[in-house]
Structure formats: C-alpha cells, structure tokens
Motif scaffolding. Structure first.
Motif, PDB file in Angstrom:
ATOM      1  N   LYS A  24       0.820  -1.211   0.000  1.00 11.20           N
ATOM      2  CA  LYS A  24       0.000   0.000   0.000  1.00 11.20           C
ATOM      3  C   LYS A  24       0.858   1.268   0.000  1.00 11.20           C
ATOM      4  N   GLU A  25       1.833   1.333   0.887  1.00 10.78           N
ATOM      5  CA  GLU A  25       2.648   2.552   0.993  1.00 10.78           C
ATOM      6  C   GLU A  25       3.409   2.832  -0.300  1.00 10.78           C
ATOM      7  N   LEU A  26       3.968   1.775  -0.881  1.00 13.99           N
ATOM      8  CA  LEU A  26       4.690   1.941  -2.140  1.00 13.99           C
ATOM      9  C   LEU A  26       3.745   2.412  -3.243  1.00 13.99           C
ATOM     10  N   LEU A  27       2.563   1.811  -3.314  1.00  7.86           N
ATOM     11  CA  LEU A  27       1.590   2.218  -4.328  1.00  7.86           C
ATOM     12  C   LEU A  27       1.136   3.664  -4.116  1.00  7.86           C
ATOM     13  N   LEU A  28       0.900   4.043  -2.858  1.00  8.80           N
ATOM     14  CA  LEU A  28       0.509   5.431  -2.572  1.00  8.80           C
ATOM     15  C   LEU A  28       1.606   6.412  -2.990  1.00  8.80           C
ATOM     16  N   ASP A  29       2.860   6.069  -2.666  1.00  5.85           N
ATOM     17  CA  ASP A  29       3.975   6.938  -3.059  1.00  5.85           C
ATOM     18  C   ASP A  29       4.067   7.073  -4.573  1.00  5.85           C
TER      19      ASP A  29
END
Length: 185
Positions: A24-29
C-alpha cells in the motif's frame, strides 16, 4: 425432544479471518508522484493529443488496480459464499418441516375458531330468543368479533349481549313513552 433441538444450533466452524497484506505505501507513493506531475495540466491545442494519451494511460492503471482488487476479493469471499450456501442447505430442511407444522397449526387454529364462532353464535341466538324485543330492535344487537377472536368467557359474552338488549329495551321504552306523550296531546 428439546435437547435434540438445542444440539443442532451448535454450529462448529473453524476459520481464519483473512489478513490482506500488500504494498500500500509503495503504491501510494508511486500514485502520488505520478498524479502530482499532472494535477495542474491545462489543455491547449498543442498538448491535446498528449493529454488524451495520458488520460487513457491513467484510466488503464486505475482499471488494472481495480481488476486486481476484485480478483482478490472474489478469491477471499468465495469460501464465505460457499459456507452460506452450505448452511442454507441445512436451514432449508428446517424450513420445510416448519412450513408443514405452520400449515397444520393454522388449520387447527381455524378449526378451533370455527367451533368457537359456532358456540358464540348459539349463545347469541339463545340470548335473542329469550328477549321480548321487536325484530327492529333485535337487529340493533351486534355479534361482536371480539366474542370469538379474543378469549372472552361465555359469561362475559352473555352479559355483554344482555347489556345490548337492555340498552335496546330502554331505547324502545323511551320511544313508547314519547309516542304515548304525543298521543295524549
């Protein structure tokens, strides 16, 4: 019999609630970086073709992400759907028996209601037969639904009918007195 019924409600289920871990964090970034570049774009004649292509690419990314989410969701919810179908199969067995019981119970209640209605009608008729009221006043006496739809005793019903007869008799007496006064004048 009741102990048998209580055992069946003890649904023994072993399950592990799914935990979904993803980047999730990577995709959000990545999404933030990509979308921030294009947030303030303004359409001009020169960049119209480029913006159409960009819009198509962004739409494709959204669709791929959503399709992947739906695939995972289907995979995870499939056991829940199957569990529901399996338990529904068990419940249907009870539903069938319950429907048969309800039909029989309703038929028995209707039969009792008809017997009670007949009993109340006989009581009603006997009260009217014992009355000396003229027929036009007897018509005012009502066979009330409450006599057989509620648990009224025969004594209550008899007294209520007698009360109606008394009221009708008083009305008749008042009418006769009024008629007599008119004849005297």
């Amino acid at each position: 019999m009741s102990s048998d019924l209580m055992v069946i409600t003890q649904l023994d289920v072993n399950y592990t609630a799914p935990t979904i871990l993803f980047n999730k964090e990577l995709l959000l970034d990545m999404a933030t970086n990509i979308t921030s570049k294009y947030q303030n774009l303004v359409l001009t004649e020169e960049n119209e073709h480029e913006l159409k292509t960009l819009s198509t690419q962004l739409n494709k990314i959204q669709k791929e992400l959503n399709d992947r989410r739906l695939d995972i969701e289907r995979t995870i919810t499939q056991p829940v759907k199957q569990f529901k179908l399996d338990v529904d199969d068990v419940i249907k067995l009870f539903t069938t028996v319950q429907a048969t019981l309800k039909t029989q119970l309703n038929a028995a209640k209707q039969a009792r209601d008809l017997l009670r209605l007949e009993e109340v009608r006989q009581l009603f008729d006997s009260c009217l037969l014992n009355s000396t009221l003229p027929s036009e006043y007897l018509k005012k006496i009502r066979l009330k639904d409450e006599y057989w739809t509620t648990k009224k005793t025969n004594k209550y019903i008899r007294e209520d009918i007698q009360g109606q007869i008394t009221d009708a008799q008083e009305e008749l007496d008042a009418q006769r007195e009024l008629d007599a006064q008119r004849e005297d004048t």
